[in-house]
Design an enzyme around this catalytic site. Sequence first.
Site, PDB file in Angstrom:
ATOM      1  N   CYS A   2       0.852  -1.182   0.000  1.00  0.00           N
ATOM      2  CA  CYS A   2       0.000   0.000   0.000  1.00  0.00           C
ATOM      3  C   CYS A   2       0.897   1.245   0.000  1.00  0.00           C
ATOM      4  O   CYS A   2       1.955   1.257   0.610  1.00  0.00           O
ATOM      5  CB  CYS A   2      -0.935   0.084   1.189  1.00  0.00           C
ATOM      6  SG  CYS A   2      -2.192  -1.183   1.192  1.00  0.00           S
ATOM      7  N   ARG A  29       4.174  -0.192  -4.819  1.00  0.00           N
ATOM      8  CA  ARG A  29       3.842  -0.670  -3.474  1.00  0.00           C
ATOM      9  C   ARG A  29       2.549  -1.478  -3.439  1.00  0.00           C
ATOM     10  O   ARG A  29       2.227  -2.111  -2.437  1.00  0.00           O
ATOM     11  CB  ARG A  29       3.713   0.515  -2.511  1.00  0.00           C
ATOM     12  CG  ARG A  29       4.969   1.337  -2.413  1.00  0.00           C
ATOM     13  CD  ARG A  29       4.750   2.497  -1.481  1.00  0.00           C
ATOM     14  NE  ARG A  29       4.556   2.042  -0.130  1.00  0.00           N
ATOM     15  CZ  ARG A  29       5.516   1.844   0.747  1.00  0.00           C
ATOM     16  NH1 ARG A  29       6.778   2.072   0.405  1.00  0.00           N
ATOM     17  NH2 ARG A  29       5.249   1.431   1.957  1.00  0.00           N
ATOM     18  N   TRP A  75      -2.403  -2.825  -1.670  1.00  0.00           N
ATOM     19  CA  TRP A  75      -1.983  -4.220  -1.761  1.00  0.00           C
ATOM     20  C   TRP A  75      -2.854  -4.914  -0.725  1.00  0.00           C
ATOM     21  O   TRP A  75      -2.677  -4.735   0.475  1.00  0.00           O
ATOM     22  CB  TRP A  75      -0.495  -4.347  -1.417  1.00  0.00           C
ATOM     23  CG  TRP A  75       0.025  -5.733  -1.611  1.00  0.00           C
ATOM     24  CD1 TRP A  75       0.505  -6.276  -2.773  1.00  0.00           C
ATOM     25  CD2 TRP A  75       0.147  -6.762  -0.613  1.00  0.00           C
ATOM     26  NE1 TRP A  75       0.895  -7.575  -2.556  1.00  0.00           N
ATOM     27  CE2 TRP A  75       0.678  -7.905  -1.246  1.00  0.00           C
ATOM     28  CE3 TRP A  75      -0.164  -6.847   0.738  1.00  0.00           C
ATOM     29  CZ2 TRP A  75       0.929  -9.104  -0.580  1.00  0.00           C
ATOM     30  CZ3 TRP A  75       0.075  -8.037   1.410  1.00  0.00           C
ATOM     31  CH2 TRP A  75       0.626  -9.149   0.753  1.00  0.00           C
ATOM     32  N   ASN A 101      -1.723   2.589   5.316  1.00  0.00           N
ATOM     33  CA  ASN A 101      -0.817   1.496   4.945  1.00  0.00           C
ATOM     34  C   ASN A 101      -0.447   0.776   6.233  1.00  0.00           C
ATOM     35  O   ASN A 101       0.037   1.395   7.170  1.00  0.00           O
ATOM     36  CB  ASN A 101       0.436   2.078   4.273  1.00  0.00           C
ATOM     37  CG  ASN A 101       1.605   1.095   4.221  1.00  0.00           C
ATOM     38  OD1 ASN A 101       2.754   1.490   4.377  1.00  0.00           O
ATOM     39  ND2 ASN A 101       1.342  -0.163   4.009  1.00  0.00           N
ATOM     40  N   GLY A 102      -0.729  -0.528   6.288  1.00  0.00           N
ATOM     41  CA  GLY A 102      -0.401  -1.297   7.487  1.00  0.00           C
ATOM     42  C   GLY A 102      -1.512  -2.273   7.800  1.00  0.00           C
ATOM     43  O   GLY A 102      -2.339  -2.575   6.923  1.00  0.00           O
ATOM     44  N   GLU A 465      18.866 -17.056  -6.805  1.00  0.00           N
ATOM     45  CA  GLU A 465      18.357 -15.735  -7.196  1.00  0.00           C
ATOM     46  C   GLU A 465      17.809 -15.768  -8.637  1.00  0.00           C
ATOM     47  O   GLU A 465      16.789 -15.144  -8.927  1.00  0.00           O
ATOM     48  CB  GLU A 465      19.472 -14.681  -7.041  1.00  0.00           C
ATOM     49  CG  GLU A 465      19.143 -13.282  -7.498  1.00  0.00           C
ATOM     50  CD  GLU A 465      17.952 -12.625  -6.776  1.00  0.00           C
ATOM     51  OE1 GLU A 465      17.456 -13.164  -5.791  1.00  0.00           O
ATOM     52  OE2 GLU A 465      17.512 -11.563  -7.258  1.00  0.00           O
ATOM     53  N   LYS A 469      13.985 -14.744  -9.551  1.00  0.00           N
ATOM     54  CA  LYS A 469      13.612 -13.722 -10.535  1.00  0.00           C
ATOM     55  C   LYS A 469      12.610 -14.303 -11.524  1.00  0.00           C
ATOM     56  O   LYS A 469      11.622 -13.673 -11.878  1.00  0.00           O
ATOM     57  CB  LYS A 469      14.846 -13.225 -11.320  1.00  0.00           C
ATOM     58  CG  LYS A 469      15.760 -12.290 -10.589  1.00  0.00           C
ATOM     59  CD  LYS A 469      15.210 -10.891 -10.378  1.00  0.00           C
ATOM     60  CE  LYS A 469      14.492 -10.710  -9.106  1.00  0.00           C
ATOM     61  NZ  LYS A 469      15.178 -10.548  -7.850  1.00  0.00           N
ATOM     62  N   GLU A 472       9.157 -14.854  -9.840  1.00  0.00           N
ATOM     63  CA  GLU A 472       8.517 -13.584  -9.482  1.00  0.00           C
ATOM     64  C   GLU A 472       7.817 -12.915 -10.665  1.00  0.00           C
ATOM     65  O   GLU A 472       6.708 -12.436 -10.526  1.00  0.00           O
ATOM     66  CB  GLU A 472       9.578 -12.572  -8.997  1.00  0.00           C
ATOM     67  CG  GLU A 472       9.937 -12.651  -7.544  1.00  0.00           C
ATOM     68  CD  GLU A 472      10.986 -11.601  -7.167  1.00  0.00           C
ATOM     69  OE1 GLU A 472      10.770 -10.923  -6.170  1.00  0.00           O
ATOM     70  OE2 GLU A 472      12.019 -11.464  -7.876  1.00  0.00           O
ATOM     71  N   HIS A 488      20.314 -35.932  -4.846  1.00  0.00           N
ATOM     72  CA  HIS A 488      19.625 -36.268  -3.595  1.00  0.00           C
ATOM     73  C   HIS A 488      18.125 -35.988  -3.685  1.00  0.00           C
ATOM     74  O   HIS A 488      17.473 -35.783  -2.668  1.00  0.00           O
ATOM     75  CB  HIS A 488      20.252 -35.501  -2.430  1.00  0.00           C
ATOM     76  CG  HIS A 488      21.693 -35.847  -2.241  1.00  0.00           C
ATOM     77  ND1 HIS A 488      22.097 -37.055  -1.719  1.00  0.00           N
ATOM     78  CD2 HIS A 488      22.824 -35.176  -2.560  1.00  0.00           C
ATOM     79  CE1 HIS A 488      23.425 -37.101  -1.703  1.00  0.00           C
ATOM     80  NE2 HIS A 488      23.887 -35.970  -2.218  1.00  0.00           N
ATOM     81  N   LYS A 588       6.791  -4.021  -3.551  1.00  0.00           N
ATOM     82  CA  LYS A 588       8.202  -3.667  -3.377  1.00  0.00           C
ATOM     83  C   LYS A 588       8.595  -3.540  -1.912  1.00  0.00           C
ATOM     84  O   LYS A 588       9.742  -3.762  -1.551  1.00  0.00           O
ATOM     85  CB  LYS A 588       8.433  -2.317  -4.076  1.00  0.00           C
ATOM     86  CG  LYS A 588       9.841  -1.840  -4.082  1.00  0.00           C
ATOM     87  CD  LYS A 588      10.543  -2.365  -5.302  1.00  0.00           C
ATOM     88  CE  LYS A 588      12.027  -2.196  -5.250  1.00  0.00           C
ATOM     89  NZ  LYS A 588      12.699  -3.359  -5.835  1.00  0.00           N
TER      90      LYS A 588
HETATM   91  C1  F1P Z   1      12.781  -8.074   0.260  1.00  0.00           C
HETATM   92  C2  F1P Z   1      12.000  -8.438  -0.983  1.00  0.00           C
HETATM   93  C3  F1P Z   1      12.755  -8.111  -2.271  1.00  0.00           C
HETATM   94  C4  F1P Z   1      11.891  -8.418  -3.488  1.00  0.00           C
HETATM   95  C5  F1P Z   1      10.561  -7.666  -3.444  1.00  0.00           C
HETATM   96  C6  F1P Z   1       9.887  -7.864  -2.110  1.00  0.00           C
HETATM   97  O1  F1P Z   1      12.728  -6.709   0.449  1.00  0.00           O
HETATM   98  O2  F1P Z   1      11.746  -9.809  -0.929  1.00  0.00           O
HETATM   99  O3  F1P Z   1      13.920  -8.845  -2.332  1.00  0.00           O
HETATM  100  O4  F1P Z   1      12.547  -8.112  -4.684  1.00  0.00           O
HETATM  101  O5  F1P Z   1      10.811  -6.347  -3.761  1.00  0.00           O
HETATM  102  O6  F1P Z   1      10.768  -7.699  -0.999  1.00  0.00           O
HETATM  103  P1  F1P Z   1      13.844  -5.857   1.205  1.00  0.00           P
HETATM  104  O7  F1P Z   1      13.832  -6.256   2.650  1.00  0.00           O
HETATM  105  O8  F1P Z   1      15.136  -6.109   0.551  1.00  0.00           O
HETATM  106  O9  F1P Z   1      13.366  -4.449   1.031  1.00  0.00           O
END
Ligand code: F1P
Length: 593
Positions: A2, A29, A75, A101-102, A465, A469, A472, A488, A588
């Site tokens: 959010c 967000r 969100w 937000n929260g 990683e 990617k 995601e 294994h 994010k």
């Molecule tokens: C961790 C994280 C990011 C991911 C996405 C959601 O966030 O998992 O690695 O790409 O943006 O959050 P942070 O603690 O690094 O901000």
Amino acid sequence: MCGIVGCILKNNEKAAPVLLDCIKKLEYRGYDSVGIATVSDKINIKKDAGQINKVNLELDLADMPGNYGIAHVRWATHGDPNKANSHPQVDNTGKIAVVHNGIIENYEVIKKELESQGHVFKSDTDTEVIPHLIEKYMDQGMDLEHALIETIGTIHGAYAIAVISLDEPNKILATRKDSPLIVGVGEDQYFVASDSPAILEYTRNIIYPERDEIVILEPEGVTIKDKQGNILEKEIEVIEWTPKMAQKEGYDYFMIKEINEQATAVKNTLTEKENIEKIVEDLDDINRICFVACGTSYHASLTGKYLIESLAGIPVDVILASEFKYSTNTLNEKTLVIFISQSGETADTLKALDIANKTSKTLGIVNVAGSSVTRRANYVIHTQAGPEIGVAATKTYLGQLTAIYMLAGLLAKNNTLMEELDRVPEFIEELLLDTNSIKEMATRYKDNNDFYFIGRGYSYPIALEGALKLKEITYIHAEGYAAGELKHGPLALIDIGVPVVVVLPPGEDHRKTMSNLEEVKSRGARVIAIGASDDAMLISKSDDAFTINPDVTDIISPLVYIIPLQMLAYYIAIERELDPDKPKNLAKCVTVE
Ligand code: F1P
């Protein structure tokens, strides 16, 4: 998770176009819904489920009267992403509007009580209790400020809130606890927002309010008070990021722009060397390191373990932030706990940081200046990646790795590593010059349902990683494995045509991983290899190869070999007609536990 914005302008300028512009910058967000409220002779609200562009086409969000207002991108946590659950949320009378937000943890109890007092709720959100509580307290004779203070005394949980009331015109009130909020002090225009990219276009003068401080925006200026009503003298910090840095600058998506900015992210983060030298000097008595992080930042931490243990001989643990509280018994004052977070606001990471602060020294490696991790950790290294808007972390990951490499090099007094590190931007630039082969690969692999990524040693976190990617942003099932672990279990999943990405830089383990490549190939896998351009064996054994300058050694390979994997994910997302910047269900900044 959010995003909220509030802005008040002087001279009767219309706030809605500014609010729309600001909230667009926070879409990373959350993109389940969007809404704006402004005040004229009444509270005007336009809101609906869906991404901003879609809702804007339907509702023309900028076309609203009034010189001040609030805005929100959602969100979803409580309640489906539909119009009723979109913010702003209002009270019974429609005179009070709130964006939040929260998470309000005790909202069900409050809601029941308010309902028994005649309040009628129209959404399934936890947020809706806030305007109703403010209404209740104002009905008891309080002004907006005191009603807000009373409300935050009633609710439990995390919040950044902005509120407007028709009964107190020309005023926006805001407050926060455990969710981020910044105040922007422009010329004749004042803002609150979840994050600075929202308002960079208007001002770079930022104030960071602390927990439960009350922010009052009026056309004449900003006042910040404590809960007792004392006016606080807050420092205005000038943020270094420019509006241009948070724009696409001709790229189709932020993610590809950010992938292309990685040489600069490394170069700029290398300027943190003096700061890290001082931190290392100060920490000469530590005998153990614990990395704590989530997602991509967790993968950067894993690389840190390999590096620091092998070069500096200090034992290192890597713990997911959400699991940290189960591992705290062994922490002491000689443990350095390192928190890695691009946003600096991840709820799990912050909770863990508060725990670690009680026993140990703490260091944050963070991209967003002024974020909560930077304010709570004992030491801070800023990754200088600039604003990252794409939800999937790319350049901030490179910034984190650079910081970790410098830390490891300085802890181990290893000058060779520091010299190698200086060459990394050059290797990245060279790699980015020709990535057509990755684009072509994406067309061939776009319809696969499962992907496996394998690597050994430094390449293992790269494999993890790379897989993250891909899942995601393309929604393809992908798993990363330590190459030696294949036999294994995971080998049972390898079948004809299943793509296996093998991360295979030159180095002492090359032969072993090559055997693993042979094992998957002999079971029908399609092998995509990432290796050195002079590695004839690798090129001949793979179905597809992306090659890299052979001077990139095993030890620095994480800083370079991840880039083709980021690009593979990006171009497969494009082939599948998905928006790589806004993966579904993700955000994010993860401000809920
Ligand atoms: C961790 C994280 C990011 C991911 C996405 C959601 O966030 O998992 O690695 O790409 O943006 O959050 P942070 O603690 O690094 O901000």
